[in-house]
Scaffold this active site. Structure first.
Site, PDB file in Angstrom:
ATOM      1  N   HIS A  38      49.978   3.914 -46.898  1.00  0.00           N
ATOM      2  CA  HIS A  38      50.196   3.244 -48.185  1.00  0.00           C
ATOM      3  C   HIS A  38      50.876   1.886 -48.034  1.00  0.00           C
ATOM      4  CE1 HIS A  38      52.638   2.981 -52.100  1.00  0.00           C
ATOM      5  NE2 HIS A  38      51.381   2.731 -52.420  1.00  0.00           N
ATOM      6  N   HIS A  76      52.397  -6.573 -52.434  1.00  0.00           N
ATOM      7  CA  HIS A  76      52.601  -5.655 -53.551  1.00  0.00           C
ATOM      8  C   HIS A  76      53.602  -6.212 -54.550  1.00  0.00           C
ATOM      9  CE1 HIS A  76      53.740  -2.178 -55.941  1.00  0.00           C
ATOM     10  NE2 HIS A  76      52.703  -1.514 -55.443  1.00  0.00           N
TER      11      HIS A  76
END
Length: 275
Positions: free
Chosen positions: A5, A41
């Site tokens: 992830h 992110h």
């Protein structure tokens, strides 16, 4: 599939694969012209993670190519799937097609090397909004126009927002997609474990039904042994995790090691395995 992830900086590629990932998820940030510019992110993100790691998108694609090209010094044989989490929140619906064209051109140049000994991994385009289904059209049309329609065999799709499955099916219809569909669901690791699996189970039921449109189901973010076992019990095909080693250990436990194995390059990620 054990999906590492938030892999957004180059050193994290080796780090996550060495911990046991055979798939990686990258966050792709766009500028106002619908051009993918960074793997990044930003805050907030999962607990106990650095949200600010980043790289220029073309550079990251080139590194992924090395990691998935047999014969390269940086090659990882077990890395077989790349999921691009396309952060399209800042682009409007009528820019979605352009965004898809731009993603296709970048992948074609920097990852597939125009079909000349490029990276071999399968690719999933993960889109947060069903309204952005035109992104898929733009992507596919560009591969066609550039003479690399054959690469569509390597590409799958995922609408990652929490839409009703009927709405998702409709969006794929509009995008002209039939097959190569992954369906995700999940919850950040910051929240206590609640039974967030009803939607996963619904997706698994769709996958397992003769008239379903889903080929594979994955769940995020799975960091604990208990969550891993719960997800496997629900029948998922993959889990996204910050801790691949935790998942590897569960898969090696008795009761699991005779039921599951890690997917390899010979496993087609668009093929449906029904429970």
């Amino acid at each position: 599939w054990i999906m590492g992830h938030m892999v957004n900086a180059v050193p994290q590629i080796d780090q996550f694969v060495n911990l046991g990932s055979n798939a990686l998820e990258m966050d792709v940030t766009f500028n106002k012209d619908a051009m993918p510019v960074y793997t990044y992110h930003g805050t907030p993100c999962d607990c106990l993670r650095d949200c600010l790691r980043w790289e220029h998108f073309p550079v990251f694609l080139q590194e992924l190519r090395k990691a998935t090209s047999p014969g390269d010094a940086k090659y990882h044989e077990k890395l077989v799937l790349l999921l691009f989490d396309l952060k399209t929140g800042k682009i409007n619906n009528n820019q979605a097609n352009t965004a898809g064209q731009n993603v296709a051109k970048q992948l074609l140049q920097h990852y597939w090397n125009y079909g000349n000994n490029g990276g071999r991994a399968y690719v999933i385009l993960s889109i947060p909004y069903v309204e952005h289904y035109e992104l898929i059209r733009g992507f596919r049309e560009t591969l066609k126009k550039e003479g690399h329609e054959n690469l569509m065999e390597k590409v799958g799709y995922d609408f990652s927002g929490r839409h009703k499955l009927d709405t998702v099916r409709e969006a794929y219809k509009k995008a002209g997609v039939d097959g190569h569909v992954w369906q995700s669901d999940g919850i950040t690791n910051c929240l206590p474990l609640v039974d967030d699996l009803p939607r996963v189970r619904e997706a698994v039921r769709n996958r397992d039904s003769p008239d379903g449109f889903i080929n594979k189901v994955y769940y995020w973010t799975v960091d604990k042994v208990a969550t891993t076992k719960k997800a496997l019990g629900a029948g998922v095909d993959g889990v996204m995790t910050n801790h691949p080693d935790v998942i590897v250990n569960v898969l090696n436990e008795s009761g699991y090691n005779d039921k599951y194995r890690l997917a390899t390059y010979d496993d087609n990620p668009w093929e449906t395995f029904r429970n």
